[in-house]
Design a protein around this motif. Structure first.
Motif, mmCIF file in Angstrom:
data_model
loop_
_atom_site.group_PDB
_atom_site.id
_atom_site.type_symbol
_atom_site.label_atom_id
_atom_site.label_comp_id
_atom_site.label_asym_id
_atom_site.label_seq_id
_atom_site.Cartn_x
_atom_site.Cartn_y
_atom_site.Cartn_z
ATOM 1 N N GLN A 19 -30.718 -83.881 -13.566
ATOM 2 C CA GLN A 19 -31.763 -83.775 -12.554
ATOM 3 C C GLN A 19 -32.246 -85.139 -12.076
ATOM 4 O O GLN A 19 -32.602 -85.307 -10.911
ATOM 5 C CB GLN A 19 -32.948 -82.978 -13.107
ATOM 6 C CG GLN A 19 -32.652 -81.498 -13.310
ATOM 7 C CD GLN A 19 -33.804 -80.767 -13.964
ATOM 8 O OE1 GLN A 19 -34.168 -81.046 -15.108
ATOM 9 N NE2 GLN A 19 -34.391 -79.829 -13.255
ATOM 10 N N GLU A 22 -28.673 -88.987 -9.619
ATOM 11 C CA GLU A 22 -27.873 -88.441 -8.535
ATOM 12 C C GLU A 22 -26.420 -88.896 -8.639
ATOM 13 O O GLU A 22 -26.115 -89.951 -9.192
ATOM 14 C CB GLU A 22 -28.428 -88.886 -7.183
ATOM 15 C CG GLU A 22 -29.768 -88.293 -6.819
ATOM 16 C CD GLU A 22 -30.203 -88.713 -5.445
ATOM 17 O OE1 GLU A 22 -30.938 -87.941 -4.806
ATOM 18 O OE2 GLU A 22 -29.826 -89.809 -4.993
ATOM 19 N N ARG A 197 -28.474 -85.575 0.605
ATOM 20 C CA ARG A 197 -29.246 -85.478 -0.645
ATOM 21 C C ARG A 197 -28.799 -84.272 -1.463
ATOM 22 O O ARG A 197 -28.717 -84.334 -2.691
ATOM 23 C CB ARG A 197 -30.746 -85.400 -0.356
ATOM 24 C CG ARG A 197 -31.366 -86.701 0.142
ATOM 25 C CD ARG A 197 -32.876 -86.710 -0.058
ATOM 26 N NE ARG A 197 -33.525 -85.605 0.618
ATOM 27 C CZ ARG A 197 -33.969 -85.659 1.869
ATOM 28 N NH1 ARG A 197 -33.799 -86.758 2.591
ATOM 29 N NH2 ARG A 197 -34.573 -84.614 2.418
ATOM 30 N N LEU A 198 -28.521 -83.173 -0.775
ATOM 31 C CA LEU A 198 -28.046 -81.977 -1.469
ATOM 32 C C LEU A 198 -26.719 -82.241 -2.168
ATOM 33 O O LEU A 198 -26.525 -81.866 -3.336
ATOM 34 C CB LEU A 198 -27.872 -80.820 -0.482
ATOM 35 C CG LEU A 198 -29.149 -80.197 0.087
ATOM 36 C CD1 LEU A 198 -28.802 -79.223 1.209
ATOM 37 C CD2 LEU A 198 -29.943 -79.477 -1.002
ATOM 38 N N LYS A 200 -25.571 -84.962 -3.217
ATOM 39 C CA LYS A 200 -25.722 -85.920 -4.319
ATOM 40 C C LYS A 200 -26.420 -85.304 -5.524
ATOM 41 O O LYS A 200 -26.353 -85.837 -6.624
ATOM 42 C CB LYS A 200 -26.505 -87.150 -3.849
ATOM 43 C CG LYS A 200 -25.748 -88.028 -2.861
ATOM 44 C CD LYS A 200 -26.421 -89.385 -2.677
ATOM 45 C CE LYS A 200 -27.828 -89.273 -2.128
ATOM 46 N NZ LYS A 200 -28.447 -90.609 -1.930
ATOM 47 N N ASN A 201 -27.097 -84.172 -5.288
ATOM 48 C CA ASN A 201 -27.833 -83.512 -6.365
ATOM 49 C C ASN A 201 -26.852 -82.813 -7.301
ATOM 50 O O ASN A 201 -26.141 -81.890 -6.902
ATOM 51 C CB ASN A 201 -28.818 -82.502 -5.772
ATOM 52 C CG ASN A 201 -29.798 -81.970 -6.801
ATOM 53 O OD1 ASN A 201 -29.434 -81.653 -7.924
ATOM 54 N ND2 ASN A 201 -31.059 -81.880 -6.417
ATOM 55 N N ARG A 202 -26.823 -83.212 -8.550
ATOM 56 C CA ARG A 202 -25.835 -82.697 -9.498
ATOM 57 C C ARG A 202 -26.096 -81.240 -9.897
ATOM 58 O O ARG A 202 -25.242 -80.610 -10.515
ATOM 59 C CB ARG A 202 -25.797 -83.597 -10.734
ATOM 60 C CG ARG A 202 -25.218 -84.981 -10.441
ATOM 61 C CD ARG A 202 -25.424 -85.941 -11.592
ATOM 62 N NE ARG A 202 -24.791 -85.485 -12.817
ATOM 63 C CZ ARG A 202 -24.942 -86.095 -13.986
ATOM 64 N NH1 ARG A 202 -25.713 -87.176 -14.072
ATOM 65 N NH2 ARG A 202 -24.327 -85.632 -15.070
ATOM 66 N N TYR A 204 -26.939 -78.914 -7.505
ATOM 67 C CA TYR A 204 -26.726 -78.098 -6.317
ATOM 68 C C TYR A 204 -25.491 -77.208 -6.445
ATOM 69 O O TYR A 204 -25.563 -75.985 -6.266
ATOM 70 C CB TYR A 204 -26.605 -79.012 -5.094
ATOM 71 C CG TYR A 204 -26.495 -78.293 -3.769
ATOM 72 C CD1 TYR A 204 -27.415 -77.318 -3.400
ATOM 73 C CD2 TYR A 204 -25.465 -78.605 -2.881
ATOM 74 C CE1 TYR A 204 -27.322 -76.670 -2.178
ATOM 75 C CE2 TYR A 204 -25.364 -77.964 -1.650
ATOM 76 C CZ TYR A 204 -26.294 -76.999 -1.309
ATOM 77 O OH TYR A 204 -26.198 -76.360 -0.089
ATOM 78 N N SER A 236 -35.583 -77.091 -9.315
ATOM 79 C CA SER A 236 -34.695 -78.127 -8.780
ATOM 80 C C SER A 236 -35.250 -78.800 -7.538
ATOM 81 O O SER A 236 -34.720 -79.816 -7.087
ATOM 82 C CB SER A 236 -33.339 -77.517 -8.433
ATOM 83 O OG SER A 236 -33.477 -76.577 -7.373
ATOM 84 N N ILE A 238 -34.991 -77.636 -4.627
ATOM 85 C CA ILE A 238 -34.047 -77.372 -3.547
ATOM 86 C C ILE A 238 -34.462 -76.061 -2.891
ATOM 87 O O ILE A 238 -34.571 -75.037 -3.565
ATOM 88 C CB ILE A 238 -32.598 -77.261 -4.064
ATOM 89 C CG1 ILE A 238 -32.146 -78.585 -4.682
ATOM 90 C CG2 ILE A 238 -31.656 -76.862 -2.935
ATOM 91 C CD1 ILE A 238 -30.755 -78.522 -5.300
#
Length: 259
Positions: A19, A22, A197-198, A200-202, A204, A236, A238
């Protein structure tokens, strides 16, 4: 079987690291044909999804850097085989011998190379990468996330094999669905920034795969998927719409698999 206290703490720590750290934003380079060939090579060498995904990450980073250096890639087949060999040494399930790499190379391209030539290509790849291999692997991230979720929700049968199959299909077709999903975020620079950004989010991709499984298996009758989606969204940070967009795109990818 429940996890030990140590295993539970380790999973919690790993999830926290996912979290907070990235991944690097990068767009797919390999086309579907190359990805399929790489998968077939891994299968011929009895290497699992870890090596397949890791090889794609290494090969795309190598190609990207060679492009930046304005250098051509000589001998693509040898480059692909050397990449798999590097990946197998770093994260593989068995100790591959160079003779097996050389044998598969002859089968796919007709080339005959020596162990020295293969070694030199490995060294060249590592030199271009500054001897630094990618640290983030979607296989480990997905596995960790799903194990933690299974434990907390007390799922009786593991869904990891199914999730891994979906991840593999997403990697095979990444050059297609990635850019199709990106189109949804090209209205303006702010939307495009959100997309980056999405990606890069681990969390997602693991969350998208998990929600797809719950939406399209019998688990949809066992869980309140909407509640799970909202809960994952809160934790998250998101938005639900972004998660649903990814689930929809995964559904498109899976729907294209020949029955």
């Amino acid at each position: 079987m429940s996890l030990s206290k140590f295993e539970s703490e380790l999973l919690t720590e790993w999830l926290s690291e996912m979290q907070s750290n990235e991944a690097k934003y990068k767009e797919p380079i390999l086309d579907i044909r190359c990805s399929i060939l790489l998968k077939e090579v891994c299968s011929m060498l009895r290497q699992d999804i870890h090596v397949f995904v890791f090889s794609i990450n290494i090969l795309e980073e190598y190609i990207s850097r060679k492009t930046q250096m304005q250098q051509d890639i000589n001998d693509p087949a040898l480059t692909l085989m050397a990449t798999v060999f590097i990946s197998s040494k770093y994260i593989g399930d068995q100790d591959l011998k160079s003779k097996y790499i050389e044998s598969v190379l002859r089968k796919i391209s007709g080339q005959r190379v020596s162990s020295k030539t293969l070694k030199l290509k490995e060294m060249e790849i590592l030199k271009v990468l500054d001897n630094c291999l990618p640290l983030v692997n979607d296989v480990d991230d997905l596995n960790t996330f799903i194990v933690k979720f299974e434990k907390e929700s007390k799922i009786k049968a593991t869904i990891i094999p199914l999730c891994m199959d979906i991840l593999e299909m997403l990697y095979l077709t990444r050059n297609q669905w990635f850019f199709e999903l990106k189109v949804l975020y090209t209205n303006n620079n702010e939307a495009l920034s959100v997309f980056k950004r999405l990606m890069k989010n681990r969390l997602y991709l693991p969350m998208g795969i998990l929600l797809y499984v719950f939406n399209h298996t019998l688990y949809t009758h066992s869980f309140d998927v909407s509640e799970i989606t909202n809960d994952l969204s809160v934790h998250s940070q998101i938005h639900v719409d972004h998660l649903n967009a990814l689930v929809s795109k995964i559904h498109d990818v899976i729907g294209q698999i020949p029955v």
